[in-house]
Motif scaffolding. Sequence first.
Motif, PDB file in Angstrom:
ATOM      1  N   PRO A 135      43.917  45.241  39.358  1.00  0.00           N
ATOM      2  CA  PRO A 135      42.743  44.212  38.409  1.00  0.00           C
ATOM      3  C   PRO A 135      42.244  43.097  39.188  1.00  0.00           C
ATOM      4  O   PRO A 135      41.126  42.586  38.768  1.00  0.00           O
ATOM      5  CB  PRO A 135      43.851  43.696  37.490  1.00  0.00           C
ATOM      6  CG  PRO A 135      44.885  44.764  37.474  1.00  0.00           C
ATOM      7  CD  PRO A 135      45.097  45.115  38.791  1.00  0.00           C
ATOM      8  N   VAL A 136      42.927  42.626  40.317  1.00  0.00           N
ATOM      9  CA  VAL A 136      42.339  41.690  41.163  1.00  0.00           C
ATOM     10  C   VAL A 136      41.148  42.324  41.565  1.00  0.00           C
ATOM     11  O   VAL A 136      40.091  41.580  42.264  1.00  0.00           O
ATOM     12  CB  VAL A 136      43.268  41.043  42.175  1.00  0.00           C
ATOM     13  CG1 VAL A 136      42.654  39.907  43.067  1.00  0.00           C
ATOM     14  CG2 VAL A 136      44.497  40.647  41.478  1.00  0.00           C
ATOM     15  N   LEU A 137      41.222  43.630  42.386  1.00  0.00           N
ATOM     16  CA  LEU A 137      40.011  43.967  42.895  1.00  0.00           C
ATOM     17  C   LEU A 137      39.149  44.313  41.920  1.00  0.00           C
ATOM     18  O   LEU A 137      37.665  44.236  42.275  1.00  0.00           O
ATOM     19  CB  LEU A 137      40.463  45.365  43.575  1.00  0.00           C
ATOM     20  CG  LEU A 137      39.269  46.189  44.172  1.00  0.00           C
ATOM     21  CD1 LEU A 137      38.569  45.435  45.306  1.00  0.00           C
ATOM     22  CD2 LEU A 137      39.956  47.546  44.875  1.00  0.00           C
ATOM     23  N   MET A 138      39.460  44.663  40.688  1.00  0.00           N
ATOM     24  CA  MET A 138      38.033  44.732  39.897  1.00  0.00           C
ATOM     25  C   MET A 138      37.589  43.399  39.411  1.00  0.00           C
ATOM     26  O   MET A 138      36.245  43.364  39.345  1.00  0.00           O
ATOM     27  CB  MET A 138      39.208  45.349  38.413  1.00  0.00           C
ATOM     28  CG  MET A 138      38.112  45.663  37.458  1.00  0.00           C
ATOM     29  SD  MET A 138      38.920  46.063  35.901  1.00  0.00           S
ATOM     30  CE  MET A 138      39.208  44.310  35.297  1.00  0.00           C
ATOM     31  N   THR A 139      38.381  42.410  39.481  1.00  0.00           N
ATOM     32  CA  THR A 139      37.598  40.993  39.170  1.00  0.00           C
ATOM     33  C   THR A 139      36.891  40.865  40.152  1.00  0.00           C
ATOM     34  O   THR A 139      35.766  40.603  40.127  1.00  0.00           O
ATOM     35  CB  THR A 139      38.719  40.140  39.149  1.00  0.00           C
ATOM     36  OG1 THR A 139      39.882  40.409  38.024  1.00  0.00           O
ATOM     37  CG2 THR A 139      38.225  38.772  39.044  1.00  0.00           C
ATOM     38  N   ALA A 140      37.023  41.181  41.592  1.00  0.00           N
ATOM     39  CA  ALA A 140      36.334  40.719  42.593  1.00  0.00           C
ATOM     40  C   ALA A 140      34.961  41.737  42.580  1.00  0.00           C
ATOM     41  O   ALA A 140      33.670  41.256  42.778  1.00  0.00           O
ATOM     42  CB  ALA A 140      37.031  41.178  44.041  1.00  0.00           C
ATOM     43  N   ASP A 141      35.133  42.940  42.085  1.00  0.00           N
ATOM     44  CA  ASP A 141      33.850  43.962  42.043  1.00  0.00           C
ATOM     45  C   ASP A 141      32.953  43.113  41.226  1.00  0.00           C
ATOM     46  O   ASP A 141      31.639  43.242  41.368  1.00  0.00           O
ATOM     47  CB  ASP A 141      34.465  45.166  41.358  1.00  0.00           C
ATOM     48  CG  ASP A 141      35.358  45.996  42.267  1.00  0.00           C
ATOM     49  OD1 ASP A 141      35.251  45.730  43.610  1.00  0.00           O
ATOM     50  OD2 ASP A 141      36.098  46.669  41.669  1.00  0.00           O
ATOM     51  N   VAL A 142      33.449  42.610  39.957  1.00  0.00           N
ATOM     52  CA  VAL A 142      32.473  42.036  38.776  1.00  0.00           C
ATOM     53  C   VAL A 142      31.888  40.634  39.444  1.00  0.00           C
ATOM     54  O   VAL A 142      30.750  40.383  39.328  1.00  0.00           O
ATOM     55  CB  VAL A 142      33.224  41.960  37.482  1.00  0.00           C
ATOM     56  CG1 VAL A 142      32.463  41.319  36.616  1.00  0.00           C
ATOM     57  CG2 VAL A 142      33.637  43.364  37.325  1.00  0.00           C
ATOM     58  N   VAL A 143      32.676  39.718  39.515  1.00  0.00           N
ATOM     59  CA  VAL A 143      32.234  38.444  40.063  1.00  0.00           C
ATOM     60  C   VAL A 143      31.517  38.304  41.307  1.00  0.00           C
ATOM     61  O   VAL A 143      30.884  37.332  41.445  1.00  0.00           O
ATOM     62  CB  VAL A 143      33.439  37.467  39.786  1.00  0.00           C
ATOM     63  CG1 VAL A 143      34.245  37.553  38.465  1.00  0.00           C
ATOM     64  CG2 VAL A 143      34.402  37.377  40.992  1.00  0.00           C
ATOM     65  N   GLN A 156      39.494  48.323  26.558  1.00  0.00           N
ATOM     66  CA  GLN A 156      39.440  47.821  28.075  1.00  0.00           C
ATOM     67  C   GLN A 156      39.276  46.086  27.989  1.00  0.00           C
ATOM     68  O   GLN A 156      39.196  45.581  29.099  1.00  0.00           O
ATOM     69  CB  GLN A 156      38.142  48.288  29.126  1.00  0.00           C
ATOM     70  CG  GLN A 156      38.261  49.760  29.263  1.00  0.00           C
ATOM     71  CD  GLN A 156      36.977  50.447  29.599  1.00  0.00           C
ATOM     72  OE1 GLN A 156      35.939  50.212  29.159  1.00  0.00           O
ATOM     73  NE2 GLN A 156      36.998  51.039  30.899  1.00  0.00           N
ATOM     74  N   ILE A 157      39.186  45.616  26.820  1.00  0.00           N
ATOM     75  CA  ILE A 157      39.095  44.259  26.555  1.00  0.00           C
ATOM     76  C   ILE A 157      40.301  43.306  27.345  1.00  0.00           C
ATOM     77  O   ILE A 157      39.773  42.404  28.061  1.00  0.00           O
ATOM     78  CB  ILE A 157      38.869  43.745  25.289  1.00  0.00           C
ATOM     79  CG1 ILE A 157      37.485  44.205  24.833  1.00  0.00           C
ATOM     80  CG2 ILE A 157      39.229  42.497  25.271  1.00  0.00           C
ATOM     81  CD1 ILE A 157      37.261  43.799  23.393  1.00  0.00           C
ATOM     82  N   PRO A 158      41.478  43.809  27.077  1.00  0.00           N
ATOM     83  CA  PRO A 158      42.449  43.194  27.783  1.00  0.00           C
ATOM     84  C   PRO A 158      42.178  43.243  29.411  1.00  0.00           C
ATOM     85  O   PRO A 158      42.657  41.789  30.021  1.00  0.00           O
ATOM     86  CB  PRO A 158      43.951  43.857  27.643  1.00  0.00           C
ATOM     87  CG  PRO A 158      43.380  44.634  26.458  1.00  0.00           C
ATOM     88  CD  PRO A 158      42.132  45.012  26.492  1.00  0.00           C
ATOM     89  N   HIS A 159      41.778  43.965  30.143  1.00  0.00           N
ATOM     90  CA  HIS A 159      41.347  44.091  31.717  1.00  0.00           C
ATOM     91  C   HIS A 159      40.681  42.866  31.721  1.00  0.00           C
ATOM     92  O   HIS A 159      40.610  42.205  32.760  1.00  0.00           O
ATOM     93  CB  HIS A 159      41.116  45.228  32.094  1.00  0.00           C
ATOM     94  CG  HIS A 159      42.075  46.588  31.542  1.00  0.00           C
ATOM     95  ND1 HIS A 159      41.592  47.727  31.534  1.00  0.00           N
ATOM     96  CD2 HIS A 159      43.251  46.643  31.187  1.00  0.00           C
ATOM     97  CE1 HIS A 159      42.308  48.684  31.099  1.00  0.00           C
ATOM     98  NE2 HIS A 159      43.372  47.725  30.886  1.00  0.00           N
ATOM     99  N   LEU A 160      39.403  43.074  30.956  1.00  0.00           N
ATOM    100  CA  LEU A 160      38.422  41.977  31.219  1.00  0.00           C
ATOM    101  C   LEU A 160      38.856  40.307  31.054  1.00  0.00           C
ATOM    102  O   LEU A 160      38.487  39.641  31.749  1.00  0.00           O
ATOM    103  CB  LEU A 160      36.931  42.239  30.529  1.00  0.00           C
ATOM    104  CG  LEU A 160      36.040  41.347  30.793  1.00  0.00           C
ATOM    105  CD1 LEU A 160      35.580  41.768  32.278  1.00  0.00           C
ATOM    106  CD2 LEU A 160      34.811  41.882  30.029  1.00  0.00           C
TER     107      LEU A 160
END
Length: 330
Positions: A135-143, A156-160
């Motif tokens: 989830p940290v990598l996913m956050t980096a991908d987005v921001v 998928q809302i809990p992940h976001l």
Amino acid sequence: MSEPLQPIVVSGMRPTGRLHLGHLHGAIANWVKLQSNHRCFYFSADWHALTTSYDRTEVIRESQREMFVDWIAAGIDPERASLFIQSQVKEHAELYLLLGMITPLGWLERCPTFKDQKEQLTDRDLNLYGFLGYPVLMTADVVLYKANAVPVGVDQIPHLELSREIVRRFNFHFGEVFPEPKPLLTEAAKVLGTDGRKMSKSYGNAIDLGESAESTTKKIMGMVTDPSRKRRQDPGNPDVCGIYDLHKVYSPPEVLEWSATGCRSAGIGCVDCKKKLLEKLAPDQERLRERRESLLARPGDLDELIRIGTGKARAEAQRTMAEVREAMKL
């Protein structure tokens, strides 16, 4: 932070093989719509593929090519959306590392997907740092692209929300660098597989994008419908039927009404309903097949499109990381 002229959207898929009708109507069709009024970054999440399949890397590169071909054939326009490969933009890894330094372990252990997949994927070892930290990598991908919104389903809302918490923590410590990405709720069309379960490669019940007319027809005609409708004269329930779900995305309203009413009254048989669906589905599959073949016949052109898209993504990522390093005094 000033608002961008166009909202920014980021989304990606793990390259695990050919895409199917579930991918098309669950995500890609919405990505196509978003192109018209958003700056879109769509990427092959090849590093994410390693979180559960680090020992099966030989399939990633070919699956990646097939995936990009499917995207473009389905209507993703490389002129309006930047298509790129996650691992070729190294800033994803740098931001992943920095965000990982401030993310509490408990946040990751409570992530619903972490617990669910550990229970479901019992055939592989998931006691891994990479799987826990995805989830940290996913956050980096987005921001990294300062996305305002991420197209997600309700599940998928809990992940976001976890990503939003990481962003808030970063901004609290280092200043307002990142916007909090908001969920762009998309009502994905329900697409069941040929056996009545969710369409999935792992179940062997998928209909691939652009599958041949012969193969598509064979799969549709053999597809499970309402299991309680044993005989032609028995009334059925279209709400539990995968054929009816496909009618919802392919057929006009009058055909949808014909299908629902005829099923409930036993006025039509399942074979009639399947043949009517194929009148729309088969030509659409043929168009996708022709586009796919045209793209696959020009591999150099596809490589150039991805090279250009990756360059655009890298330039955006480098600007963001310059801000991050300055904010963190690195």
